[in-house]
Write an enzyme that holds these catalytic residues in place. Structure first.
Site, PDB file in Angstrom:
ATOM      1  CG  HIS A  68      -1.871  -1.156   1.875  1.00  0.00           C
ATOM      2  ND1 HIS A  68      -1.693  -1.401   2.448  1.00  0.00           N
ATOM      3  CD2 HIS A  68      -2.819  -1.806   0.170  1.00  0.00           C
ATOM      4  CE1 HIS A  68      -2.842  -2.589   2.147  1.00  0.00           C
ATOM      5  NE2 HIS A  68      -3.386  -3.313   1.040  1.00  0.00           N
ATOM      6  CE  LYS A  78       2.705   3.023   5.319  1.00  0.00           C
ATOM      7  NZ  LYS A  78       1.750   2.475   4.840  1.00  0.00           N
ATOM      8  CG  HIS A 125       4.116  -0.849   4.581  1.00  0.00           C
ATOM      9  ND1 HIS A 125       3.441  -1.495   5.481  1.00  0.00           N
ATOM     10  CD2 HIS A 125       5.583  -1.233   5.409  1.00  0.00           C
ATOM     11  CE1 HIS A 125       3.400  -2.410   6.766  1.00  0.00           C
ATOM     12  NE2 HIS A 125       5.162  -2.259   6.750  1.00  0.00           N
ATOM     13  CE1 TYR A 138       1.357  -0.365   9.055  1.00  0.00           C
ATOM     14  CE2 TYR A 138      -0.243  -1.225  10.771  1.00  0.00           C
ATOM     15  CZ  TYR A 138       0.263  -1.498   9.529  1.00  0.00           C
ATOM     16  OH  TYR A 138       0.240  -2.413   8.618  1.00  0.00           O
ATOM     17  CG  ASP A 174      -3.775  -5.544   0.333  1.00  0.00           C
ATOM     18  OD1 ASP A 174      -4.434  -5.173  -0.402  1.00  0.00           O
ATOM     19  OD2 ASP A 174      -3.763  -6.261   1.118  1.00  0.00           O
TER      20      ASP A 174
END
Length: 189
Positions: A68, A78, A125, A138, A174
């Site tokens: 993502h 992040k 990521h 996160y 995904d």
């Protein structure tokens, strides 16, 4: 008076990426571990302000989530920490014009290692769970923006990610991220 640094920073092979290890202070009663210090993280990796904090839990072993990222104007950096369990955390350089474009870094994170992965702007990521009931924390420097959310296909041969376990689950979303085509230029972070 300046306090002692509470983190160590290991530069990884893709420019701007770091493994951050937290230094515990403890005795027979237990320990204190600083999870975030804006001043110290800004000084070492350029991450100082938190816009959003997310926590995930993945029940099964072998689950792949990712890859993502958010597109302009909503790019985000992040810091990913494993609170329980273990993962193989993977980031892919998608910075337009980067000398390491489409290369990736894979780092094992677990609840036992007191470390986190710093994911700078311009990286996709994802991760694979290595233990059941894995929880991640996160810290994001930008807000989630569904309009600018994107993804890469985690099994795309162009990424050459060697997931260590057989994939037990992956979301339909995904699985349906597009494969990289020759015209993919990446993003300007």
């Amino acid at each position: 008076m300046q306090s002692a640094e509470r983190f160590s920073f290991e530069a990884l092979h893709l420019e701007g990426t770091f493994r951050i290890t937290r230094k515990k202070l403890g005795d027979e009663r237990g320990f204190l571990e600083r999870m975030f210090c804006g001043r110290e993280l800004a000084e070492h990796v350029g991450f100082g302000a938190i816009a959003q904090i997310n926590r995930t839990m993945t029940r099964a072993v072998g689950v792949v989530r990712g890859m993502h990222y958010q597109n302009i104007p909503s790019v985000e950096a992040k810091i990913v920490t494993c609170l329980r369990g273990a993962i193989l955390d993977v980031i892919v350089d998608i910075r337009e014009g980067s000398p390491t474009f489409l290369q990736h870094v894979a780092v094992s994170l677990s609840s036992d290692d007191d470390s986190a992965l710093y994911v700078p702007h311009g990286f996709a990521h994802g991760f694979q769970t290595l233990k059941p009931d894995t929880e991640l924390l996160y810290l994001h420097d930008n807000y989630y923006d569904p309009e600018h959310e994107r993804g890469l296909q985690p099994l795309d041969p162009a990424l050459a990610i060697a997931w260590p376990l057989e994939i037990s689950q992956m979301s339909e979303r995904d699985r349906n991220h597009p494969a990289i085509k020759n015209d993919f230029e990446g993003i300007v972070p």
